[in-house]
Write a protein that holds these residues in place. Structure first.
Motif, short mmCIF file in Angstrom:
data_model
loop_
_atom_site.label_atom_id
_atom_site.label_comp_id
_atom_site.label_asym_id
_atom_site.label_seq_id
_atom_site.Cartn_x
_atom_site.Cartn_y
_atom_site.Cartn_z
N SER A 78 -30.95 -11.75 4.31
CA SER A 78 -29.97 -12.51 5.09
C SER A 78 -29.27 -11.71 6.17
O SER A 78 -28.51 -12.26 6.95
CB SER A 78 -28.95 -13.13 4.16
OG SER A 78 -28.38 -12.12 3.37
N PRO A 97 -26.38 -13.41 11.60
CA PRO A 97 -27.80 -13.61 11.30
C PRO A 97 -28.05 -14.95 10.61
O PRO A 97 -27.13 -15.56 10.07
CB PRO A 97 -28.11 -12.46 10.34
CG PRO A 97 -26.81 -12.17 9.68
CD PRO A 97 -25.74 -12.49 10.67
N GLU A 144 -29.16 -16.94 7.60
CA GLU A 144 -29.37 -16.71 6.18
C GLU A 144 -30.44 -17.67 5.69
O GLU A 144 -30.15 -18.73 5.14
CB GLU A 144 -28.04 -16.89 5.43
CG GLU A 144 -27.05 -15.80 5.80
CD GLU A 144 -25.64 -16.04 5.26
OE1 GLU A 144 -25.42 -17.09 4.63
OE2 GLU A 144 -24.78 -15.19 5.48
N ASN A 163 -30.23 -19.16 2.37
CA ASN A 163 -28.92 -19.69 2.02
C ASN A 163 -28.47 -20.71 3.06
O ASN A 163 -27.29 -20.93 3.26
CB ASN A 163 -27.91 -18.53 1.92
CG ASN A 163 -26.59 -18.98 1.35
OD1 ASN A 163 -26.56 -19.75 0.39
ND2 ASN A 163 -25.49 -18.55 1.94
N PRO A 215 -30.57 -18.95 -3.95
CA PRO A 215 -29.29 -18.66 -4.59
C PRO A 215 -28.93 -19.72 -5.62
O PRO A 215 -29.50 -20.82 -5.62
CB PRO A 215 -28.29 -18.69 -3.43
CG PRO A 215 -28.92 -19.52 -2.39
CD PRO A 215 -30.40 -19.36 -2.55
N LYS A 250 -25.84 -14.46 -3.34
CA LYS A 250 -26.94 -15.18 -4.00
C LYS A 250 -26.52 -15.60 -5.41
O LYS A 250 -27.05 -16.55 -5.95
CB LYS A 250 -28.18 -14.29 -4.05
CG LYS A 250 -29.42 -15.06 -4.48
CD LYS A 250 -30.67 -14.22 -4.56
CE LYS A 250 -31.78 -15.04 -5.19
NZ LYS A 250 -32.93 -14.20 -5.56
N GLY A 290 -24.32 -11.84 6.73
CA GLY A 290 -25.44 -12.01 5.81
C GLY A 290 -25.09 -11.92 4.34
O GLY A 290 -25.93 -12.16 3.48
N THR A 291 -23.85 -11.59 4.03
CA THR A 291 -23.50 -11.33 2.63
C THR A 291 -23.64 -12.58 1.76
O THR A 291 -23.91 -12.47 0.56
CB THR A 291 -22.07 -10.73 2.52
OG1 THR A 291 -21.91 -10.18 1.21
CG2 THR A 291 -20.99 -11.77 2.77
N ASP A 292 -23.50 -13.76 2.35
CA ASP A 292 -23.62 -14.99 1.56
C ASP A 292 -25.01 -15.18 0.98
O ASP A 292 -25.18 -15.92 0.01
CB ASP A 292 -23.28 -16.21 2.43
CG ASP A 292 -21.81 -16.25 2.78
OD1 ASP A 292 -21.00 -15.75 1.98
OD2 ASP A 292 -21.47 -16.77 3.86
N GLY A 293 -26.00 -14.55 1.59
CA GLY A 293 -27.36 -14.73 1.08
C GLY A 293 -27.87 -13.52 0.31
O GLY A 293 -29.03 -13.45 -0.05
N MET A 294 -27.01 -12.53 0.09
CA MET A 294 -27.49 -11.27 -0.50
C MET A 294 -27.46 -11.28 -2.02
O MET A 294 -26.60 -11.90 -2.64
CB MET A 294 -26.64 -10.11 0.00
CG MET A 294 -26.91 -9.73 1.42
SD MET A 294 -25.98 -8.23 1.80
CE MET A 294 -26.29 -8.12 3.54
N ALA A 345 -19.83 -19.98 2.74
CA ALA A 345 -20.73 -20.16 3.87
C ALA A 345 -20.12 -21.07 4.93
O ALA A 345 -20.78 -21.45 5.89
CB ALA A 345 -22.06 -20.74 3.39
#
Lengths: 310, 468
Positions: A137, A158, A160, A163, A249, B230, B287-291, B445
């Motif tokens: 992401s 970026p 995601e 997500n 997720p 995630k 990008g942290t929301d999808g990590m 998000a």
């Protein structure tokens, strides 16, 4: 002689049929039995509740969303995979520009065949690890990294991929297509090679171009293989468990963000193991079984055509 | 993996076989219950010694002790330290050490054969569920351990040196049959080095936290906040910590009782709105929301983000990714205006379950092993080798050098005093917790507003309440 044939056949079949009955049919019947109870999965106490689980399914919006996603995959996975595989198979076997005339594939066809087939030998676990890196992401991901490098995307914002409600399902579909095309390419190639070359040469002599040869000659002669591929891909589209549960997720078997990649199998597992609603999950299992059966029968029926002997 | 066959055990099994032949042991009938069998009649001879003040549990000084350890996130080295403590006390006893990741595979056949180990760390994916074991009558009642004098101060009973809530968590069917040994706190983490370098101080209030975040955002390229998007469980812990500290004990009691009206009140609203401020002001690591947890935590270790919420396993989990001068530091979730609990209050609870099987030959030894685990020496050894705290109150020797993260949890726990809370709704209402996970991920998000979050969570609470 005819009267002795049946005992002979039965003699051979009794063991496999018995195994099939005990290991496949019986669990299905059991699942159906459990689907009529409020079984929690943790103990042997349960109560008969009739068809309540099934009626609950109809008003469960997560279940219906999952059903819709499986429906989408059911349409797009077979169509995209088969079209791509057919195209590549055609190019590799017939589509070459012959210098001395005759029918052949593009230059380096044998090499391409190996390259295309390669994704098929990767296990789903490896696919998951691989595409976790592709769809990462932030700018560290392959896809985002490339987009940032060529200036189509800001590294502070970026995409995601997994997500984002708008992209997640298509990202998963792309993985399945990427993995599947090689296999069906080889399947179709084998079928194409069994088509007598004279037919292609005749078409060529009559002045048929690549497109005409493909649609008027190759496709009709490959119909049996396409039909098989369709059924396999339809069954695969009803599953999708491994990719959704590892890549997306969400708590317990993924399916997120907010159910946007939920499929029947992940919702079933979450109910079965995580929520302790095993009876309900069994009802889902029964529904999935019948849907898959219907889909397979329909796929075979709808694609039935007259056979061309050669 | 350790040796699976070890001579002492074979000899003992032989003995039992012979005894069985003589009719001394009722051979367990093939009474296979679900998962694990109810064993024999329990008439196997136990190794016991005479109870004295120094030996309150009556351990046979020469009886061998069979230890099975789950070889997971904490490794199994720490258990060797405990075994050393035991051997020192009981020089004549032969202690065997078996690490495994498959507790069920190892334990189930031995329970069925009526020859289980003397102490087991029943943890990991392959653990046997404790209520199943208890129902099958396979667990020793550990109440004598609670009432035994503690090692370090014989005037205090073992039950009095444990962190609050430990005994409760160890209860199955109202009996204390398992010792949850590890004590895990949750909160926020930062790099001491990074903060020192920029002259930042750890915030205690939410407004300090926001103004520091603003400064970080303005003066550096570092993102103020990262989370394990995630797996929204992590951000839920942070949101609920804010809410519980704001609403106090009353809020905690009512959320565990699944009272849907709490979602109409201020505590929940304040918490989610505070968290949403981070999103709105764009303080999140891109990008942290999808990590995954590893991706985000590693980015944090690479100084790409200043704060991350997590439990105390973070240091051990990130051992390889953490720079040696990182100075990992724990802090409680900052306090909101009007908090009912003090700023130092933290979430903390006991886990990692140790049991003494009912049919263990040396059950007294198994319990004595636990008593040694609950000594200061034991707790310190665990903090050093497994980088985690235990349920022993103030158990870590202050002169011993721990890793910085673990050390900072010791300090925070001391500062929190009695103000530790441990909500249980996550285990009791898993469908509700999952709904909250999804909603929180949407808020992070920026696809959902706090008001909608409150509505969604409340609807799920109403449903959960009805279902129970």
């Amino acid at each position: 002689m005819r009267h002795r044939r049946y005992p002979f056949i039965v003699g051979f079949l009794i063991v496999p049929v018995a195994l099939y009955a005990v290991l496949v049919i019986w669990p299905y019947i059991q699942t159906f039995g459990y689907s009529l109870t409020d079984w929690s999965g943790e103990s042997q106490t349960m109560h008969f509740i009739g068809l309540k689980n099934y009626t609950a399914l109809l008003s469960d919006h997560v279940f219906l969303t999952a059903l819709e996603h499986n429906g989408l995959l059911l349409v797009f996975l077979p169509v995209i995979t088969i079209l791509l595989a057919l195209f590549f198979a055609f190019m590799l076997n017939v589509g070459g520009q012959g210098r001395t005339g005759g029918v052949q594939g593009v230059a380096g066809a044998a090499f391409y065949k190996v390259v295309f087939f390669f994704p098929q030998v990767l296990s789903v676990a490896i696919l998951a690890v691989l595409f976790e890196a592709v769809y990462r992401s932030d700018a560290g991901g392959l896809l985002n990294g490339v987009l940032v490098k060529i200036g189509l995307e800001n590294s502070q914002n970026p995409i995601e991929w997994l997500n984002d409600p708008g992209t997640v399902l298509w990202c998963l579909l792309a993985i399945m297509v990427w993995q599947g095309v090689g296999f069906y390419l080889v399947l179709f190639s084998a079928a194409m090679q069994s088509i007598p070359k004279e037919i292609f040469e005749a078409a060529l002599l009559d002045g048929a171009g690549r497109a005409q040869t493909f649609f008027k000659v190759t496709m009709p002669l490959l119909w049996d293989s396409v039909q098989t591929a369709w059924v396999y891909l339809a069954i695969a589209a009803m599953d999708f468990f491994a990719l959704v549960s590892t890549l997306t997720p969400g708590t317990a078997y993924g399916g997120g963000p907010d159910y946007h990649s939920e499929v029947l199998s992940t919702y079933l597992m979450r109910n079965f193991l995580y929520f302790g609603k095993s009876g309900y999950a069994c009802a889902m299992g029964v529904v999935i079984l019948f849907l898959t059966l219907i889909v397979s029968v329909l796929a075979l029926r709808a694609t039935r055509r007259e056979r061309i002997e050669f | 993996m350790g040796p699976t066959i070890e001579p002492g055990r074979l000899a003992r099994r032989d003995l039992i076989k012979r005894a069985a032949a003589m009719g001394a042991v009722a051979v367990p009938a093939a009474a296979l219950l679900s998962g694990c069998a109810a064993g024999g009649s329990g008439s196997t001879k136990k190794d016991t010694g005479t109870k004295t003040a120094a030996n309150p549990l009556g351990v046979d000084k020469n009886a061998p002790l069979d230890v099975v350890i789950f070889d997971g996130g904490f490794g199994d080295d720490y258990a060797r330290q405990f075994e050393k403590l035991y051997s020192k006390e009981y020089t004549g006893a032969k202690v065997s050490h078996t690490p495994t990741q498959n507790i069920t595979g190892l334990l189930q056949p031995r329970l069925n054969a009526g020859d289980p180990p003397d102490i087991v760390d029943d943890s990991g994916n392959q653990m046997i569920k404790l209520d199943v074991l208890q129902k099958a009558g396979q667990l020793t009642d550990l109440t004598p351990l609670l009432d035994a004098p503690s090692i370090d101060d014989p005037s205090k009973k073992v039950r009095d040196i444990l962190m609050p809530g430990t005994v409760q968590i160890g209860m199955v069917d109202n009996k204390f049959v398992t010792l949850p040994y590890v004590y895990t706190v949750s909160g926020m983490w930062y790099s001491g080095k990074l903060f020192k370098q920029h002259g930042w101080t750890a915030p205690t209030t939410w407004s300090d936290f926001m103004s520091l975040s603003a400064e970080i955002k303005k003066t550096t390229k570092i993102a103020p906040f990262a989370h394990q998007g995630k797996y929204p469980y992590y951000i839920d812990v942070a949101i609920m910590d804010l809410a519980i500290k704001n609403g106090g004990q009353d809020f905690l009691t009512r959320i565990d009782a699944m009272d849907p009206t709490i979602w109409d009140e201020d505590a929940a609203k304040n918490a989610i709105e505070a968290m949403y401020e981070i999103v709105q002001r764009n303080y999140l690591l891109p990008g942290t929301d999808g990590m995954t947890h590893i991706e985000s935590q590693t980015a944090w270790n690479q100084y790409k983000a200043a704060f991350i919420p997590c439990g105390a396993w973070l240091e051990n989990e990130q051992l390889k990714a953490t720079p040696s001068d990182f100075q990992m530091t724990f802090m409680p979730m900052p306090s909101l205006p009007g908090d009912k609990l003090p700023a130092t209050a933290i979430r903390g609870g006991a886990n990692e379950f140790y049991i003494v099987p009912k049919q263990a030959k040396n059950a007294a030894g198994g319990m004595e092993f636990m008593r040694l685990m609950l000594s200061k020496k034991g707790a310190t050894a665990f903090a050093q080798t497994a980088n985690s705290l235990t349920v022993v109150k103030d158990g870590v020797d202050p002169t011993v050098k721990l890793r910085p993260g673990t050390q900072s949890t010791v300090t925070a726990l001391k500062a929190a005093g009695a103000n530790v809370f441990n909500p249980t709704y996550v285990n009791d209402y898993s469908a509700f917790a999952t709904d909250m996970d999804n909603a929180s991920a949407e808020v992070m998000a920026n696809r959902m507003k706090p008001a909608e979050w409150l509505k969604t969570v409340k609807a799920s609470a109403v449903k959960a309440k009805k279902g129970s």
